[in-house]
Design a protein around this motif. Structure first.
Motif, PDB file in Angstrom:
ATOM      1  N   ASP A 197       0.610  34.903  19.979  1.00  8.23           N
ATOM      2  CA  ASP A 197       1.886  35.229  19.343  1.00  8.23           C
ATOM      3  C   ASP A 197       2.647  33.938  19.057  1.00  8.23           C
ATOM      4  OD1 ASP A 197       4.611  36.118  18.904  1.00  8.23           O
ATOM      5  OD2 ASP A 197       4.077  38.016  19.829  1.00  8.23           O
ATOM      6  N   THR A 198       2.695  33.560  17.773  1.00 10.42           N
ATOM      7  CA  THR A 198       3.449  32.385  17.343  1.00 10.42           C
ATOM      8  C   THR A 198       4.658  32.789  16.511  1.00 10.42           C
ATOM      9  OG1 THR A 198       1.393  31.098  17.297  1.00 10.42           O
ATOM     10  CG2 THR A 198       3.277  30.134  16.168  1.00 10.42           C
ATOM     11  N   GLY A 199       4.525  33.900  15.786  1.00 15.18           N
ATOM     12  CA  GLY A 199       5.634  34.430  15.014  1.00 15.18           C
ATOM     13  C   GLY A 199       5.715  35.939  15.129  1.00 15.18           C
ATOM     14  N   GLY A 200       5.152  36.467  16.225  1.00 14.57           N
ATOM     15  CA  GLY A 200       5.193  37.909  16.455  1.00 14.57           C
ATOM     16  C   GLY A 200       3.847  38.581  16.454  1.00 14.57           C
ATOM     17  N   SER A 201       2.762  37.806  16.565  1.00 13.05           N
ATOM     18  CA  SER A 201       1.422  38.337  16.313  1.00 13.05           C
ATOM     19  C   SER A 201       0.799  39.126  17.445  1.00 13.05           C
ATOM     20  CB  SER A 201       0.480  37.193  15.913  1.00 13.05           C
ATOM     21  OG  SER A 201       0.926  36.609  14.711  1.00 13.05           O
ATOM     22  N   ILE A 202       1.474  39.287  18.556  1.00 13.66           N
ATOM     23  CA  ILE A 202       1.105  40.298  19.555  1.00 13.66           C
ATOM     24  C   ILE A 202       1.918  41.551  19.317  1.00 13.66           C
ATOM     25  CG2 ILE A 202       1.321  40.926  22.000  1.00 13.66           C
ATOM     26  CD1 ILE A 202       0.452  38.085  22.714  1.00 13.66           C
ATOM     27  N   ARG A 203       3.199  41.366  19.082  1.00 13.00           N
ATOM     28  CA  ARG A 203       4.111  42.510  18.955  1.00 13.00           C
ATOM     29  C   ARG A 203       3.910  43.275  17.649  1.00 13.00           C
ATOM     30  NH1 ARG A 203       8.878  39.043  19.102  1.00 13.00           N
ATOM     31  NH2 ARG A 203       7.285  37.416  18.861  1.00 13.00           N
ATOM     32  N   SER A 204       3.555  42.594  16.584  1.00 14.62           N
ATOM     33  CA  SER A 204       3.316  43.275  15.305  1.00 14.62           C
ATOM     34  C   SER A 204       2.176  44.283  15.405  1.00 14.62           C
ATOM     35  CB  SER A 204       3.039  42.244  14.210  1.00 14.62           C
ATOM     36  OG  SER A 204       2.548  42.848  13.037  1.00 14.62           O
ATOM     37  N   PRO A 205       0.961  43.879  15.810  1.00 16.62           N
ATOM     38  CA  PRO A 205      -0.113  44.871  15.927  1.00 16.62           C
ATOM     39  C   PRO A 205       0.113  45.870  17.047  1.00 16.62           C
ATOM     40  CG  PRO A 205      -0.871  42.732  16.693  1.00 16.62           C
ATOM     41  CD  PRO A 205       0.458  42.507  16.043  1.00 16.62           C
ATOM     42  N   ALA A 206       0.815  45.472  18.102  1.00 21.55           N
ATOM     43  CA  ALA A 206       1.124  46.442  19.161  1.00 21.55           C
ATOM     44  C   ALA A 206       1.917  47.600  18.570  1.00 21.55           C
ATOM     45  CB  ALA A 206       1.894  45.768  20.289  1.00 21.55           C
ATOM     46  N   MET A 207       2.957  47.286  17.809  1.00 21.75           N
ATOM     47  CA  MET A 207       3.762  48.331  17.194  1.00 21.75           C
ATOM     48  C   MET A 207       2.946  49.155  16.206  1.00 21.75           C
ATOM     49  SD  MET A 207       6.561  47.838  14.204  1.00 21.75           S
ATOM     50  CE  MET A 207       6.550  49.104  12.935  1.00 21.75           C
ATOM     51  N   MET A 208       2.182  48.485  15.361  1.00 22.08           N
ATOM     52  CA  MET A 208       1.561  49.169  14.226  1.00 22.08           C
ATOM     53  C   MET A 208       0.305  49.950  14.593  1.00 22.08           C
ATOM     54  SD  MET A 208       2.353  46.469  11.171  1.00 22.08           S
ATOM     55  CE  MET A 208       3.978  45.680  11.127  1.00 22.08           C
ATOM     56  N   THR A 209      -0.238  49.723  15.798  1.00 19.31           N
ATOM     57  CA  THR A 209      -1.397  50.490  16.243  1.00 19.31           C
ATOM     58  C   THR A 209      -1.076  51.365  17.449  1.00 19.31           C
ATOM     59  OG1 THR A 209      -2.215  48.677  17.637  1.00 19.31           O
ATOM     60  CG2 THR A 209      -3.016  48.759  15.359  1.00 19.31           C
ATOM     61  N   GLY A 210       0.168  51.357  17.895  1.00 19.03           N
ATOM     62  CA  GLY A 210       0.574  52.248  18.969  1.00 19.03           C
ATOM     63  C   GLY A 210       0.140  51.814  20.354  1.00 19.03           C
ATOM     64  N   VAL A 211       0.117  50.493  20.611  1.00 18.39           N
ATOM     65  CA  VAL A 211      -0.240  49.997  21.942  1.00 18.39           C
ATOM     66  C   VAL A 211       0.916  49.147  22.467  1.00 18.39           C
ATOM     67  CG1 VAL A 211      -2.689  50.067  21.384  1.00 18.39           C
ATOM     68  CG2 VAL A 211      -1.448  47.914  21.119  1.00 18.39           C
ATOM     69  N   VAL A 212       0.732  48.610  23.664  1.00 16.37           N
ATOM     70  CA  VAL A 212       1.755  47.785  24.301  1.00 16.37           C
ATOM     71  C   VAL A 212       1.306  46.328  24.262  1.00 16.37           C
ATOM     72  CG1 VAL A 212       3.033  47.346  26.434  1.00 16.37           C
ATOM     73  CG2 VAL A 212       2.404  49.694  25.805  1.00 16.37           C
ATOM     74  N   GLY A 213       2.222  45.425  23.937  1.00 17.73           N
ATOM     75  CA  GLY A 213       1.883  44.011  23.893  1.00 17.73           C
ATOM     76  C   GLY A 213       2.950  43.170  24.566  1.00 17.73           C
ATOM     77  N   LEU A 214       2.517  42.215  25.382  1.00 14.90           N
ATOM     78  CA  LEU A 214       3.446  41.316  26.079  1.00 14.90           C
ATOM     79  C   LEU A 214       3.336  39.917  25.513  1.00 14.90           C
ATOM     80  CD1 LEU A 214       5.444  40.621  28.393  1.00 14.90           C
ATOM     81  CD2 LEU A 214       3.432  40.205  29.834  1.00 14.90           C
ATOM     82  N   LYS A 215       4.441  39.414  24.983  1.00 13.51           N
ATOM     83  CA  LYS A 215       4.554  38.004  24.598  1.00 13.51           C
ATOM     84  C   LYS A 215       5.276  37.310  25.752  1.00 13.51           C
ATOM     85  CE  LYS A 215       7.068  34.461  22.841  1.00 13.51           C
ATOM     86  NZ  LYS A 215       8.140  33.815  23.605  1.00 13.51           N
ATOM     87  N   PRO A 216       4.560  36.541  26.589  1.00 12.69           N
ATOM     88  CA  PRO A 216       5.208  35.924  27.748  1.00 12.69           C
ATOM     89  C   PRO A 216       6.156  34.787  27.355  1.00 12.69           C
ATOM     90  CG  PRO A 216       2.813  36.072  28.019  1.00 12.69           C
ATOM     91  CD  PRO A 216       3.119  36.316  26.579  1.00 12.69           C
ATOM     92  N   THR A 217       6.880  34.302  28.341  1.00  9.29           N
ATOM     93  CA  THR A 217       7.697  33.105  28.169  1.00  9.29           C
ATOM     94  C   THR A 217       6.816  31.960  27.698  1.00  9.29           C
ATOM     95  OG1 THR A 217       9.106  33.832  30.003  1.00  9.29           O
ATOM     96  CG2 THR A 217       9.262  31.510  29.353  1.00  9.29           C
ATOM     97  N   PHE A 218       7.345  31.122  26.799  1.00  4.14           N
ATOM     98  CA  PHE A 218       6.577  29.967  26.335  1.00  4.14           C
ATOM     99  C   PHE A 218       6.112  29.123  27.517  1.00  4.14           C
ATOM    100  CE2 PHE A 218       6.434  25.473  25.071  1.00  4.14           C
ATOM    101  CZ  PHE A 218       5.419  25.538  24.123  1.00  4.14           C
ATOM    102  N   ASN A 219       4.833  28.757  27.488  1.00  7.98           N
ATOM    103  CA  ASN A 219       4.194  27.906  28.495  1.00  7.98           C
ATOM    104  C   ASN A 219       3.980  28.605  29.832  1.00  7.98           C
ATOM    105  OD1 ASN A 219       2.927  25.384  28.850  1.00  7.98           O
ATOM    106  ND2 ASN A 219       4.656  24.583  30.004  1.00  7.98           N
ATOM    107  N   LYS A 220       4.144  29.921  29.865  1.00  8.22           N
ATOM    108  CA  LYS A 220       3.916  30.658  31.113  1.00  8.22           C
ATOM    109  C   LYS A 220       2.427  30.765  31.420  1.00  8.22           C
ATOM    110  CE  LYS A 220       5.504  33.461  34.443  1.00  8.22           C
ATOM    111  NZ  LYS A 220       6.598  33.163  35.377  1.00  8.22           N
ATOM    112  N   LEU A 221       1.622  31.011  30.387  1.00  7.79           N
ATOM    113  CA  LEU A 221       0.174  31.114  30.548  1.00  7.79           C
ATOM    114  C   LEU A 221      -0.499  29.907  29.901  1.00  7.79           C
ATOM    115  CD1 LEU A 221      -0.414  34.908  29.730  1.00  7.79           C
ATOM    116  CD2 LEU A 221       0.080  33.846  31.941  1.00  7.79           C
TER     117      LEU A 221
END
Length: 469
Positions: A173-197
């Motif tokens: 996820d750099t500009g929303g690329s976990i949250r976008s497909p999570a929403m559009m396919t009906g799943v859950v997506g976590l974008k962590p704090t920067f540098n957390k992982l």
């Protein structure tokens, strides 16, 4: 008996731990599912069938440690992440074709936790957004309706989860690329704090904004995966005893973007339910959305051009036309523009921090409009402009995307909750509370897929071939 492919990650883990489900049978069921359906959705670039079955078999021998958090759980990896022995394609002709010599840290952590690598998911070229119809592989499609986009750029991960090809997938996820497909396919997506992982072994796009995170079908599943991915042990937070305090920033999407009627209607319904359940939801105003987008896109384009400048200069023809066009925008970002963007990011980060002083989360739609048709370039451009996701990429805050209902076309829609920096467990607890109090969406909901007679014949032939081998 329920098919193993229907199980959530948590349910599968419990059944494997109690020996109700054999890891080999689980992997085989998922491989059968992939063989039957993935030619419709193009969710996967590579299926590591033999490797996955061998790993599953090894878990059944001797006295394995079944207490490991991911024991026997198959997972998929966005193909911008290195897996030892596999080529990381980045869905591009411009990337090297040598097999990775070692696993990315995130992959190794899942393997160490007992996970089973199942395959690589498709994406937009170099995770720069798309879709790209001139890439080596066709773009992924949405299992809810294959004519529609599954989101970018981790769309293959979202599509694979919705199609029940695996209980867990990794995205970036750099500009929303976990949250976008999570929403559009009906799943859950976590974008962590920067540098957390750890990002070691993940091909960069914009290094000061890139993050990776887990995607799954429920908040609980995402939480289990995140705890295995974290570099340091995390204190597990329980669901709030009291309803969480939330902030809504409606001016960002009611005034600046003017969301579609069904987006606004579903969002308001969700927040009414949360308020009825006890959540105190206050309205605030912060910086304009155009400020977040300007800081984000200047940073992203400048850093992405820097990452690709040599390859782009020597072999521009190897890039898809859309990727090449976007990367070249970074060549026109001046040093002054970039520095100003970083100063603006500091101010915007302080503004979001201020919203979270007296609230645990900020709640927003993921997008101001529902998913659109994949091959409608005008609608896709409008969908990209309707994004509300760049905010926490600019500031580095964590965000959790949750599905909340279906659009008039039967496509998933959802919300995101932005949390305090470094407080993923608090954010997950809020997400669990929200998930439990929603009547508009049942956790783990997925589209119902059915096989045609031709697909049944092909699957039978594949099983026969595997048996002979």
């Amino acid at each position: 008996m329920t098919s193993p492919v229907e199980l959530t990650l948590a349910d599968a883990r419990n059944k494997i731990a109690s020996r109700e489900l054999c890891p080999v049978d689980y992997v085989q069921a998922l491989l059968d599912r992939i063989a039957a359906f993935d030619d419709r959705f193009n969710a996967l670039i590579e299926v590591a069938a033999e490797q996955a079955l061998a790993a599953a078999n090894s878990l059944t021998r001797g006295r394995p440690d079944r207490s490991r958090p991911m024991f026997g759980i198959p997972f998929l990896v966005k193909d911008i992440i290195d897996v030892e022995g596999c080529v990381t394609t980045c869905q591009s002709r411009a990337h090297r074709r040598a097999a990775a010599r070692r696993n990315a840290d995130c992959v190794q952590r899942l393997l160490d936790a007992g996970g089973i690598f199942l395959g690589k998911t498709s994406l937009d070229e170099f995770a720069l957004g798309g879709p790209h119809f001139d890439a080596p592989w066709p773009p992924p499609r949405n299992p809810w309706n294959r004519d529609y986009t599954p989101g970018s750029s981790s769309g293959g991960s979202g599509a694979a989860l919705a199609a029940k090809f695996a209980p867990l997938a990794l995205g970036t996820d750099t500009g929303g690329s976990i949250r976008s497909p999570a929403m559009m396919t009906g799943v859950v997506g976590l974008k962590p704090t920067f540098n957390k992982l750890s990002m070691r072994g993940v091909h960069p796009l914009a290094p000061s904004m890139d993050v990776l995170g887990p995607m799954a079908r429920t908040v609980e599943d995402v939480a289990l995966a995140f705890r295995s991915l974290a570099r340091h042990p995390v204190a597990v937070a329980r669901e709030p005893v009291e309803a969480p305090r939330l902030v809504r920033l409606d001016h960002l999407w009611r005034e600046e973007l003017v969301a579609t009627g069904e987006t606004a209607e579903l969002f308001d319904k969700v927040l009414r339910e949360l308020n009825t359940a006890g959540s105190v939801i206050s309205s605030r105003r912060t910086a304009a959305l155009k400020c977040f987008n300007a800081a984000g896109w200047v940073t992203l384009f400048a850093e992405a051009f820097h990452v690709h400048r040599r390859s782009l200069s020597s072999h521009p023809e190897r890039y898809g036309h859309l990727t090449r066009e976007k990367l070249l925008r970074g060549a026109h970002v001046s040093v002054a523009d970039y520095i100003n963007a970083q100063h603006l990011r500091e101010q915007l980060t302080a503004a979001i921090d201020d919203c979270l002083i007296e609230a645990e989360g900020i709640v927003l739609p993921v997008s101001a409009m529902p998913p659109c048709r994949l091959e409608d370039s005008t609608a896709m451009a409008e969908l990209s402009a309707a994004s509300l996701r760049m905010i926490c990429n600019v500031t580095g805050h964590p965000a959790l995307a949750l599905p909340t209902g279906l659009s008039g076309q039967g496509l998933p829609m959802g919300i995101q909750v932005i949390g305090r920096k470094g407080q993923e467990e608090e954010l997950i607890a809020i997400g669990s509370w929200i998930e439990r109090h929603l009547s508009t969406w049942k956790p783990g909901t997925s589209p119902v897929l059915s096989r045609t007679p031709k697909e049944n014949e092909r699957l039978a032939a594949k099983r026969s071939s595997n048996h002979r081998n």
